[in-house]
Design an enzyme around this catalytic site. Structure first.
Site, PDB file in Angstrom:
ATOM      1  N   ASN A  72      -0.346   8.237  -1.924  1.00 49.50           N
ATOM      2  CA  ASN A  72      -0.850   7.298  -2.923  1.00 49.50           C
ATOM      3  C   ASN A  72      -0.284   7.591  -4.309  1.00 49.50           C
ATOM      4  O   ASN A  72       0.066   6.675  -5.065  1.00 49.50           O
ATOM      5  CB  ASN A  72      -2.375   7.345  -2.981  1.00 49.50           C
ATOM      6  CG  ASN A  72      -3.035   6.704  -1.779  1.00 49.50           C
ATOM      7  OD1 ASN A  72      -2.372   6.112  -0.928  1.00 49.50           O
ATOM      8  ND2 ASN A  72      -4.344   6.816  -1.690  1.00 49.50           N
ATOM      9  N   ARG A 404       2.827  -8.262   6.288  1.00 53.26           N
ATOM     10  CA  ARG A 404       3.186  -6.969   6.881  1.00 53.26           C
ATOM     11  C   ARG A 404       2.880  -7.060   8.370  1.00 53.26           C
ATOM     12  O   ARG A 404       1.771  -7.451   8.744  1.00 53.26           O
ATOM     13  CB  ARG A 404       2.414  -5.812   6.258  1.00 53.26           C
ATOM     14  CG  ARG A 404       2.575  -5.668   4.753  1.00 53.26           C
ATOM     15  CD  ARG A 404       1.919  -4.379   4.264  1.00 53.26           C
ATOM     16  NE  ARG A 404       1.706  -4.388   2.831  1.00 53.26           N
ATOM     17  CZ  ARG A 404       2.637  -4.066   1.930  1.00 53.26           C
ATOM     18  NH1 ARG A 404       3.834  -3.720   2.352  1.00 53.26           N
ATOM     19  NH2 ARG A 404       2.358  -4.087   0.646  1.00 53.26           N
ATOM     20  N   ARG A 434       5.767  -5.368  -0.863  1.00 60.23           N
ATOM     21  CA  ARG A 434       6.276  -4.109  -1.406  1.00 60.23           C
ATOM     22  C   ARG A 434       6.418  -3.023  -0.348  1.00 60.23           C
ATOM     23  O   ARG A 434       5.495  -2.743   0.410  1.00 60.23           O
ATOM     24  CB  ARG A 434       5.355  -3.621  -2.525  1.00 60.23           C
ATOM     25  CG  ARG A 434       5.853  -2.357  -3.223  1.00 60.23           C
ATOM     26  CD  ARG A 434       4.970  -2.026  -4.393  1.00 60.23           C
ATOM     27  NE  ARG A 434       5.113  -3.003  -5.451  1.00 60.23           N
ATOM     28  CZ  ARG A 434       4.149  -3.307  -6.320  1.00 60.23           C
ATOM     29  NH1 ARG A 434       2.976  -2.739  -6.214  1.00 60.23           N
ATOM     30  NH2 ARG A 434       4.361  -4.191  -7.271  1.00 60.23           N
ATOM     31  N   HIS A 464       0.526 -14.340   0.322  1.00 59.58           N
ATOM     32  CA  HIS A 464      -0.329 -13.247   0.773  1.00 59.58           C
ATOM     33  C   HIS A 464      -1.397 -13.730   1.745  1.00 59.58           C
ATOM     34  O   HIS A 464      -2.187 -12.933   2.269  1.00 59.58           O
ATOM     35  CB  HIS A 464      -0.964 -12.578  -0.456  1.00 59.58           C
ATOM     36  CG  HIS A 464      -1.576 -11.248  -0.194  1.00 59.58           C
ATOM     37  ND1 HIS A 464      -2.928 -11.010  -0.289  1.00 59.58           N
ATOM     38  CD2 HIS A 464      -1.019 -10.054   0.159  1.00 59.58           C
ATOM     39  CE1 HIS A 464      -3.181  -9.745  -0.012  1.00 59.58           C
ATOM     40  NE2 HIS A 464      -2.059  -9.134   0.264  1.00 59.58           N
ATOM     41  N   TYR A 497      -7.571  -0.251   9.218  1.00 60.73           N
ATOM     42  CA  TYR A 497      -8.140  -0.999   8.102  1.00 60.73           C
ATOM     43  C   TYR A 497      -9.324  -1.832   8.589  1.00 60.73           C
ATOM     44  O   TYR A 497      -9.287  -2.385   9.684  1.00 60.73           O
ATOM     45  CB  TYR A 497      -7.119  -1.960   7.493  1.00 60.73           C
ATOM     46  CG  TYR A 497      -5.913  -1.341   6.841  1.00 60.73           C
ATOM     47  CD1 TYR A 497      -5.648   0.025   6.915  1.00 60.73           C
ATOM     48  CD2 TYR A 497      -5.009  -2.125   6.136  1.00 60.73           C
ATOM     49  CE1 TYR A 497      -4.543   0.579   6.324  1.00 60.73           C
ATOM     50  CE2 TYR A 497      -3.890  -1.583   5.529  1.00 60.73           C
ATOM     51  CZ  TYR A 497      -3.656  -0.231   5.628  1.00 60.73           C
ATOM     52  OH  TYR A 497      -2.552   0.319   5.038  1.00 60.73           O
ATOM     53  N   ARG A 593     -13.419  -0.935  -3.267  1.00 62.63           N
ATOM     54  CA  ARG A 593     -12.789   0.289  -2.755  1.00 62.63           C
ATOM     55  C   ARG A 593     -12.039   1.050  -3.843  1.00 62.63           C
ATOM     56  O   ARG A 593     -12.182   2.258  -3.988  1.00 62.63           O
ATOM     57  CB  ARG A 593     -11.812  -0.063  -1.634  1.00 62.63           C
ATOM     58  CG  ARG A 593     -11.138   1.152  -0.997  1.00 62.63           C
ATOM     59  CD  ARG A 593      -9.970   0.725  -0.125  1.00 62.63           C
ATOM     60  NE  ARG A 593      -8.794   0.388  -0.906  1.00 62.63           N
ATOM     61  CZ  ARG A 593      -7.823  -0.426  -0.496  1.00 62.63           C
ATOM     62  NH1 ARG A 593      -7.928  -1.014   0.675  1.00 62.63           N
ATOM     63  NH2 ARG A 593      -6.775  -0.659  -1.245  1.00 62.63           N
ATOM     64  N   HIS A 621     -10.896  -2.827   3.642  1.00 66.44           N
ATOM     65  CA  HIS A 621      -9.911  -3.858   3.291  1.00 66.44           C
ATOM     66  C   HIS A 621     -10.485  -5.266   3.330  1.00 66.44           C
ATOM     67  O   HIS A 621      -9.814  -6.220   2.933  1.00 66.44           O
ATOM     68  CB  HIS A 621      -8.716  -3.745   4.255  1.00 66.44           C
ATOM     69  CG  HIS A 621      -7.476  -4.418   3.779  1.00 66.44           C
ATOM     70  ND1 HIS A 621      -6.976  -5.574   4.353  1.00 66.44           N
ATOM     71  CD2 HIS A 621      -6.627  -4.103   2.776  1.00 66.44           C
ATOM     72  CE1 HIS A 621      -5.868  -5.930   3.739  1.00 66.44           C
ATOM     73  NE2 HIS A 621      -5.636  -5.060   2.775  1.00 66.44           N
TER      74      HIS A 621
END
Length: 713
Positions: A72, A404, A434, A464, A497, A593, A621
């Protein structure tokens, strides 16, 4: 259920106007009412690191949390710190509502990060490594090697390492090399002259990516049993003189450079987005330097030499007591034969009523909406829906967004199969996701080669949304089926997730999904939708309207309650709306979160707002919005967080869950998070977090464990 506003209506009434409906009695621009975005982000990473000290987690999972902190922080420096440095460099400093200029933020980041990195290595060296050693997992130091181990390592070095490594002596003909982002390197201090009479005194050893950073020693040279690992850095250090024959190695010190890895595309000048992105990817590994990590025993003059080479300051040097590339330890967390040190495996639940054979799944969806919560419930039905549709002769078209997916995606396999079967397959691939850009370019080419229509969304707006649309002929009718989700179409992430999936054939909702795809693949004015809220058109406005309606009920003395569960809250207009609702008397519970710029608990402003952060086994998530709505409860799930980028600069969708039983179910699941007292942290008004603990005689509550027990098999 209240209907979503149209794009035309949104254009007629600005979001700001909705919030400013009545005269303000509070200065909502007061910097004291907001938490700095970057420092809140850093605070989340610190909460992750804290899990390494939580002995309620299995030992190897504690190590994993410590490594996640490293991962992270890498991205934090590559993107967020790099962005702040660029603002200063180009005199484009942006001061947010918290009032902190980038230069001040960078100083505070440096102060906090230096503290936490020192703490991280103390945890690793003084807590985790000794505990792992007691459990038979050894990270061997060079000083501890036996003669047999030294002999084996010498053979390994000459066979596996030396043929690949290319040491670089520094002299006028060999300038300081251009080192790639996050690569293990060594700076070596030398004495003596080489075969050409050169006497530079210094060299650099870049460790090739192809070499494993952690080497497992064979059992026969480890007489005390257990699993023994040696870092590549130790092997190179042990044999550094073999890389410089005839010279004396006075010192060998590992270091790692972190570079700006954010891609910069001038959207207005891009003619071919894929081609432009490929060019940017080539330069990502060599962006501007933002951080130097170097071992703490490296002489100061050598580390200052490195700082000068990379144009970094003293505050950007991080001296560490251990390996500089900790993320390479992730494989150890999944080591075999140590199950007791890992989380107990589980089998995701398969909801009752769902057929186990994929050829009956569409029939079940036709009878009513299906709601899944991953990872507690299986992601298989989502994959099955696509597999079934690829083979179903009555299916005419499939449309899907991909943000993704992973390198070995069953979803992509099914889309390829569908295209080869002659179905109209349209895929919106977001190639700017990304750190997944290169992978997404590859899967886009694969889909195109199979005959699918591939588009890259809308220039200037990342796609997205998580949408799948199946168009099927049933008799004389065309029927649409859809999947709408809060998470990506990534099977591995679906085990890690927490996310919601809605499978539906609701005519209005699937028609809305169809219109979103039309906007993504074609051109034209924004179309009116009936049930979806979608960014950048109606999502922000629609959420604020619902917040304001709850506030009006509170002013009238009615019960008013809002529950929001998202990853991040940074959007100023949304925060202002929540502050005003709190002032009106609305009870607001938020499970956030990570980043939260809203300050809860300020008297007269946000005393009715509670903010919690859950950090546990799974990465939270889900994005969920609950409104009591006078007893006619409303629940919406979304792909978007409450961030400027999500609400204004991305294509996002927010969909209602209308089945009363499913509404009650989601509310109860949200309440399990609010009552968590073992993995939950409370955000305090000063921006710090306090971990919740059961009070006296109170039962321990772990929301993720509760969902595992109630939803999984």
């Amino acid at each position: 259920m209240q209907q979503a506003s149209s794009a035309g209506e949104a254009a007629g009434t600005s979001v700001e106007a909705i919030v400013e409906q009545k005269p303000l009695l509070t200065d909502y621009n007061n910097p004291e009412y907001y938490i700095n975005r970057e420092l809140s982000h850093l605070n989340f990473n610190i909460r992750v690191l804290d899990q390494a000290l939580n002995d309620e987690h299995p030992l190897l999972e504690r190590l994993r949390f410590l490594l996640i902190f490293s991962s992270n922080m890498d991205e934090f420096f590559e993107i967020r710190v790099a962005g702040l440095k660029q603002q200063i460099e180009f005199a484009r400093e942006q001061v947010g509502l918290d009032g902190m200029p980038p230069s001040e933020v960078l100083k505070e980041i440096s102060r906090l990060t230096h503290q936490q990195v020192e703490r991280q290595y103390n945890i690793l060296n003084e807590v985790l490594f000794p505990a792992l050693r007691e459990q038979g997992i050894h990270f061997v130091r060079r000083s501890e090697l036996t003669d047999a181990q030294r002999s084996w390592i010498r053979t390994y070095f000459f066979q596996e390492v030396m043929p690949i490594v290319s040491p670089i002596g520094l002299d006028p003909a060999h300038p300081f090399p251009r080192l790639a982002n996050k690569i293990l390197n060594f700076i070596v201090e030398l004495d003596g002259k080489d075969a050409f009479g050169r006497e530079t005194g210094m060299a650099i050893i870049p460790a090739p990516r192809s070499l494993p950073r952690l080497v497992r020693l064979p059992p026969h040279i480890c007489p005390d049993g257990g699993d023994h690992f040696l870092f590549l850095s130790s092997i190179i250090h042990q044999h550094a003189e073999d890389l410089f024959p005839g010279m004396i190695v006075k010192g060998c010190y590992q270091f790692r450079l972190t570079r700006n890895s954010d891609l910069s595309l001038e959207d207005d000048d891009v003619e071919d987005l894929a081609t432009a992105l490929q060019g940017e990817l080539l330069s990502r590994r060599y962006g501007d330097a933002v951080r130097l990590e170097v071992v703490d025993n490296c002489p100061r003059y050598l580390s200052e030499f490195l700082l000068n080479q990379f144009g970094l300051t003293e505050d950007e040097r991080y001296e560490i007591n251990g390996p500089v590339n900790l993320t390479r330890l992730f494989d150890v967390c999944d080591i075999e034969n140590h199950e007791e040190k890992q989380f107990t495996p589980f089998t995701p639940g398969y909801p009752k009523g769902l057929p186990t054979k994929s050829d009956r799944l569409l029939d079940t969806i036709a009878k009513g909406d299906v709601l899944l919560m991953h990872p507690f419930q299986s992601f298989t039905p989502v994959v099955d829906l696509l597999r079934q549709s690829a083979k179903d002769p009555q299916v005419l078209a499939i449309k899907q967004t991909l943000y993704r997916t992973g390198s070995r995606s069953q979803m992509v396999d099914a889309l390829v199969e569908a295209a080869r079967h002659g179905k109209e397959v349209t895929v919106v691939v977001e190639i700017r996701a990304r750190f997944d850009e290169e992978e997404n370019l590859k899967l886009a080419r694969r889909l195109q080669e199979a005959g699918a229509i591939v588009v890259y969304g809308v220039v200037g707006y990342k796609t997205h949304s998580k949408l799948m649309l199946i168009v099927r002929r049933e008799g004389r009718k065309i029927v649409r089926y859809a999947h709408l989700g809060t998470g990506n179409y990534h099977a591995k992430n679906a085990r890690l997730y927490t996310d919601y999936s809605l499978l539906t054939c609701d005519p209005d909702l699937t028609s809305d999904v169809h219109k979103v795809f039309q906007q993504l693949t074609g051109m034209g004015k924004a179309m009116r939708v009936k049930k979806l809220l979608h960014a950048p058109f109606t999502l922000k406005k629609g959420l604020i309207e619902r917040i304001n309606h709850e506030a009006e009920r509170a002013k009238n003395g009615e019960k008013a309650h809002i529950i929001i569960k998202v990853n991040s809250v940074t959007e100023p207009v949304m925060i202002k709306a929540l502050y005003k609702a709190s002032q009106a008397g609305v009870k607001i519970d938020m499970v956030v979160r990570g980043i939260c710029c809203l300050r809860p608990g300020i008297v007269g402003l946000s005393e009715n707002i509670r903010v919690f952060s859950i950090v546990g086994r799974f990465l939270e998530h889900t994005r969920v919005f609950y409104f009591y709505n006078g007893g006619d409860e409303q629940v919406l799930c979304a792909s978007a967080d409450l961030m400027i980028r999500n609400l204004d600069k991305r294509v996002e969708t927010c969909f209602p869950v209308e089945n009363p039983k499913l509404v009650i179910r989601i509310r109860r699941e949200l309440e399990s998070y609010l009552s968590d007292n073992t993995r939950s942290w409370t955000l305090l008004p000063d921006g710090t977090y306090d971990r919740k603990h059961p009070v006296r005689n109170q039962k321990e509550r772990n929301a993720q464990q509760f969902l595992l027990e109630t939803l999984s098999n």
